[in-house]
Design an enzyme around this catalytic site. Structure first.
Site, PDB file in Angstrom:
ATOM      1  N   GLU A 465     -43.907  11.445  -3.364  1.00  0.00           N
ATOM      2  CA  GLU A 465     -43.434  11.079  -2.038  1.00  0.00           C
ATOM      3  C   GLU A 465     -42.719   9.727  -2.115  1.00  0.00           C
ATOM      4  OE1 GLU A 465     -46.929  10.191   0.172  1.00  0.00           O
ATOM      5  OE2 GLU A 465     -45.853   9.327   1.864  1.00  0.00           O
ATOM      6  N   ASP A 546     -49.322   9.492  -1.051  1.00  0.00           N
ATOM      7  CA  ASP A 546     -50.215   8.392  -0.686  1.00  0.00           C
ATOM      8  C   ASP A 546     -51.560   8.927  -0.216  1.00  0.00           C
ATOM      9  OD1 ASP A 546     -48.320   6.546  -1.257  1.00  0.00           O
ATOM     10  OD2 ASP A 546     -47.637   6.290   0.817  1.00  0.00           O
ATOM     11  N   ASP A 548     -53.231   8.539   2.332  1.00  0.00           N
ATOM     12  CA  ASP A 548     -53.429   8.292   3.768  1.00  0.00           C
ATOM     13  C   ASP A 548     -53.032   9.541   4.556  1.00  0.00           C
ATOM     14  OD1 ASP A 548     -50.709   8.361   3.648  1.00  0.00           O
ATOM     15  OD2 ASP A 548     -50.401   6.251   4.163  1.00  0.00           O
ATOM     16  N   ASP A 550     -50.429  10.249   6.409  1.00  0.00           N
ATOM     17  CA  ASP A 550     -49.065  10.717   6.173  1.00  0.00           C
ATOM     18  C   ASP A 550     -48.947  11.445   4.839  1.00  0.00           C
ATOM     19  OD1 ASP A 550     -47.890  10.010   8.478  1.00  0.00           O
ATOM     20  OD2 ASP A 550     -47.051   8.101   7.745  1.00  0.00           O
TER      21      ASP A 550
END
Ligand code: 0RA
Length: 686
Positions: A465, A546, A548, A550
Site C-alpha cells: 500500500e 499498514d 490500521d 485503513d
C-alpha cells in the site's frame, strides 16, 4: 488445541474399571442364558456384540471420525440426534431437546414412540439393548419406513455407546419408564422398569470416554446450534431445543420452522435483495425397486451475483454436491432457455448455466433408501439415478411454475440475460487489458520492481500500500526472490461494480496487478485468458498494508478482487498477509518488536529485567512508511524470521456471502450481520 479440563491422571482411573468390567462381563452374560432359557445363539451373538463394540473402541476413526480433532466428539451428537430425527420422519416425533450438562455429559430427549422394549427373538434381550449395542441395528425393526437420516457414518447409536464412558437410556413407552445403563457399550444390568408415565419418548445421555477422545474439546454450543438449526430447517415442524447448562448462566436456543426448506432459503436471503417475493418450492418422487426417492427443492433468485446451492441427502449436507446438484443445474439451464425461447425473450441468444444461476439461492433435499457417496464423509452424492430424477422433477415443475407466474419468470430471465451481457463485456475488457499489456512492452507494469529469479516456486511478490512504503520495501528486500508492487491509494471495490465489470478492468491498479502476476484473470474455464494458478509468476502473493483500519480496508479490497477474479490463488494457498509490527521497543542499543499490545507488555517486562525504573523507548508504528528499509526487512520481510498469515477459505459459500455483505451495495442488515458473524469476519480478514 488442548482443553485444560482433563488431566491424564484421571484417565487411568477411568480406564481401569472398564477393562475389568469387560472381562467380568463375559462371566456374567453367559450364565444368564441358562437362567432365562434363551436360545443357544445368545452367547455367540453377545460376544459378537462385544467384539463389534470393541472394534469401535479400537478404531474409532473408522466409525465416528478422528477422535483427536474434536469432530468425532460432535459426530456422537449427530449420531444420537439422527435417531430422534428418524422418529420425526416416521411421523411420530415433533420435539428434540439437547442438553449440555456441566459435567461434560450430553443428553438427547425426543417425544417419539420410544425404543421398543420387548424381547428381541434373535438375541434374547430387549430390543432396546440390541439397538444400543449392536452396530447398524438402527432400522431393523421397522421395514415399512427405511432409516432416512443416517449420521455421518450411519453406524447408529451403538457406536456412540461404545465410545462413551457411560450411556443411559430412558424410554417412556406403554405407560412405563424403562431404564438401562451401559459402560463402554456394555450393559450393567438388563433394561428395567423404574416408574410410570403417560407420554412416550426416548432420552439418551452419555459421557464421552476420555481414554478415546484424548484431545477432547468441549462440546461447542455454536457448532451444535448451527448444525441443529439446519436439521430443523430440513424437517419442517420439528422443534429442536438446545440447552447449555454449563456456564454461569444457562443459555438456550430453539428452532422450529413450519416452512422447512422454503424458510431456510428466505433466511439465507435475509441479507440479500430478493428478485421475487415468494420462494419457489418444488417436490416430486420416484419409485425405485429399492424404495422411493423423494426430491424437495426451494429456490429464490436475489440481486446478488454469487450462487448458493446447498445439497442434502437424507438430511446430511453434501458440501461438494453431486448427482442431485448436476440434475438441478441441467434442468435449470434447459428450463429457463426453453421458457425464454417460447416467450421470445432471447433474441437468438442462449443462456449459459452460469447466467441462469447468478444470484440463485437454493436447497436440494433428496431422500434415498440407499444412497452412495464418494467418501465416508458423504461430501458428494454419486448415486447416478438421482441426476435424472431431480432433472425431470425440476424441469417439469419449474416449467409449470413459470407458466403460472409469468411475472416471476420474466424477472428471472431478465436477470440471466443481464448476467450474460455482463459476462461478455467482461471478456472483451479482459482481452483489451491483455492486449494493452502486450503493447506496453513485455507486459510488466513500470511500477513493478521485479525480482531476479525466474523460478516462480521461489519468487514472491509484495503488494504494498502506498509509494513510500513501497520505497522502503524496494530497498529492504531480497531482490533475488522478492518483487515489490506498490499500489497507490484504494483499489476499486469490485464488489460494487458487478454490473459494470468493464470499469473493473479499466482500473489502473487492477490492470497493474493482473499484469504483474501474469496468470490471467477471471474464473470462467472456457475463457482462454482466465486465471491459471500454474502461470503465476510468483508462488507467494503477499499483501502488505499498514496495521490500521485503513490498511485493513485496503487489504480487504485486494482480497475481494483476488477472490472474485483469481479465486484459485486463494484456494491453492498462494495468498498471504504480511504482519508488520505495531511497536518498536528499545533499551540502549537493543531493539525489539511487538506485534500486539500483549506482546509489547511482555517485552517491556523482559527488557526491564526486574528493574521498574529502566527506561524503555516505545515507538508505535502508524504505518509501514515509518519503518526504514532495514526495520521492514527485519520485522516483516525476512523469510527466515517473519510471520505471515496464509489466507485460507474454509467454506467458499460462506466467504462469498461475507464479501457480498461486507463489500457490496447497501444491505439493510449489514450491521446486524457483521455483529453476528464478527468471529468469522476476523478469521477471514486475518
Ligand atoms: C426402532 C423401532 C421403532 C423406534 C425406534 C427404533 C426408535 C429409536 C430411537 C432412538 C432414539 N429415539 C428413538 N425412538 C425410536 C419403532 C417402534 C414402534 O413401532 O413403536
Amino acid at each position: 488445541m488442548h482443553s485444560g479440563r482433563f488431566d491424564t491422571s484421571k484417565i487411568g482411573a477411568i480406564f481401569l474399571p472398564i477393562i475389568l468390567y469387560y472381562s467380568d462381563k463375559f462371566g456374567i452374560v453367559i450364565p444368564l442364558i441358562g437362567v432365562s432359557g434363551m436360545s443357544d445363539d445368545y452367547s455367540a451373538s453377545s460376544i459378537q456384540v462385544l467384539e463389534g463394540l470393541e472394534a469401535v473402541r479400537k478404531r474409532p476413526g473408522m466409525y465416528i471420525g478422528d477422535p483427536h480433532d474434536g469432530s468425532a466428539l460432535h459426530h456422537c451428537i449427530w449420531e444420537v440426534v439422527d435417531n430422534s430425527v428418524d422418529e420425526h420422519l416416521a411421523g411420530y416425533n415433533d420435539k428434540i431437546e439437547v442438553t449440555l450438562k456441566p459435567d461434560g455429559t450430553l443428553s438427547v430427549r425426543d417425544y417419539g414412540r420410544g425404543i421398543p422394549v420387548g424381547l428381541h427373538d434373535e438375541f434374547g434381550v430387549s430390543a432396546a439393548e440390541v439397538i444400543m449395542t449392536k452396530l447398524h441395528a438402527g432400522g431393523k425393526f421397522d421395514n415399512s419406513s427405511y432409516k432416512v437420516s443416517g449420521g455421518l457414518h450411519g453406524v447408529g447409536v451403538s457406536a456412540v455407546n461404545a465410545v462413551s464412558e457411560w450411556m443411559d437410556v430412558t424410554i417412556h413407552r406403554g405407560g412405563k419408564i424403562h431404564y438401562q445403563r451401559y459402560y463402554a457399550g456394555v450393559p450393567s444390568s438388563p433394561l428395567e422398569v423404574i416408574g410410570d408415565c403417560d407420554d412416550t419418548g426416548t432420552t439418551i445421555s452419555f459421557k464421552p470416554d476420555l481414554t478415546i477422545f484424548t484431545e477432547v474439546l468441549d462440546f461447542e454450543f455454536d457448532q451444535i446450534d448451527t448444525r441443529l438449526k439446519e436439521t430443523a430447517f430440513l424437517n419442517a415442524g420439528l422443534e429442536i431445543v438446545i440447552l447449555d447448562e454449563r456456564g454461569e448462566e444457562e443459555h438456550s436456543s430453539q428452532h422450529l420452522y413450519q416452512g422447512g426448506i422454503s424458510e431456510f432459503v428466505s433466511q439465507l436471503n435475509v441479507t440479500r435483495e430478493a428478485m421475487h417475493q415468494e420462494v419457489i418450492v418444488i417436490s416430486g418422487e420416484k419409485e425405485l425397486e429399492i424404495g422411493t426417492v423423494t426430491v424437495d427443492l426451494a429456490l429464490q433468485w436475489s440481486s446478488a451475483f454469487s450462487e448458493s446451492i446447498r445439497c442434502y441427502t437424507n438430511i446430511i449436507r453434501n458440501k461438494d454436491g453431486g448427482t442431485h446438484m448436476s440434475g438441478l443445474r441441467t434442468a435449470l439451464t434447459s428450463s429457463l432457455n426453453s421458457y425464454a425461447k417460447k416467450k421470445n425473450l432471447l433474441k437468438g441468444e442462449s443462456l449459459s448455466g452460469d447466467d441462469v444461476r447468478e444470484g440463485l439461492t437454493a436447497i436440494v433435499s433428496v431422500k434415498h433408501p440407499d444412497p452412495s457417496f464418494s467418501s465416508q464423509t458423504k461430501d458428494k452424492l454419486v448415486s447416478s439415478e438421482v441426476t435424472g430424477i431431480v432433472q425431470t422433477v425440476v424441469y417439469e415443475k419449474l416449467g409449470e411454475f413459470f407458466e403460472e407466474n409469468p411475472s416471476v419468470a420474466k424477472i428471472v430471465i431478465e436477470k440471466a440475460l443481464l448476467a450474460s451481457k455482463a459476462r461478455k463485456a467482461a471478456q472483451k475488457a479482459r482481452e483489451l487489458t491483455r492486449r494493452k499489456g502486450v503493447l506496453e512492452g513485455g507486459g510488466l507494469p513500470g511500477k513493478l520492481a521485479d525480482c531476479q529469479s525466474r523460478d516462480p516456486s521461489e519468487c514472491e511478490v509484495y503488494l504494498v500500500e502506498g509509494d513510500s512504503a513501497g520505497g522502503s520495501a524496494k530497498t529492504g528486500r531480497d531482490r533475488r526472490i522478492q518483487a515489490i508492487l506498490p499500489l497507490r491509494g484504494k483499489i476499486l471495490n469490485v464488489e460494487r461494480q458487478k454490473r459494470n465489470i468493464v470499469k473493473v478492468f479499466q482500473n489502473n491498479e487492477i490492470q497493474t496487478m493482473i499484469r504483474a502476476l501474469g496468470a490471467g484473470v477471471g474464473n470462467n474455464p472456457d475463457d482462454e485468458g482466465s486465471f491459471k494458478p500454474e502461470k503465476l509468476r510468483y508462488s507467494k502473493i503477499i499483501i502488505m498494508t499498514d496495521a490500521d483500519v485503513d490498511g485493513a480496508h485496503i487489504r480487504t479490497l485486494m482480497l475481494t478482487f483476488i477472490w472474485r477474479f483469481m479465486r484459485p490463488a486463494i484456494s491453492e494457498g498462494h495468498v498471504y498477509i504480511a504482519q508488520p509490527p505495531l511497536y518498536q521497543l528499545s533499551k540502549g542499543r537493543v531493539n525489539k518488536y511487538a506485534f500486539s499490545d500483549e506482546e509489547r507488555d511482555v517485552i517491556i517486562e523482559e527488557l526491564r529485567a526486574g528493574n521498574p525504573s529502566t527506561k524503555i523507548g516505545v515507538q508505535r508504528y502508524k504505518g509501514l512508511g515509518e519503518m526504514n528499509p532495514d526495520q521492514l526487512w527485519d520485522t516483516t520481510m525476512n523469510p527466515e524470521t517473519r510471520t505471515m498469515l496464509k489466507v485460507t477459505i474454509r467454506d467458499a459459500e460462506e466467504s462469498d456471502r461475507l464479501f457480498e455483505i461486507l463489500m457490496g451495495e447497501d444491505v439493510p442488515d449489514r450491521r446486524a450481520f457483521i455483529e453476528k458473524y464478527a468471529k468469522e469476519v476476523t478469521n477471514l480478514d486475518i
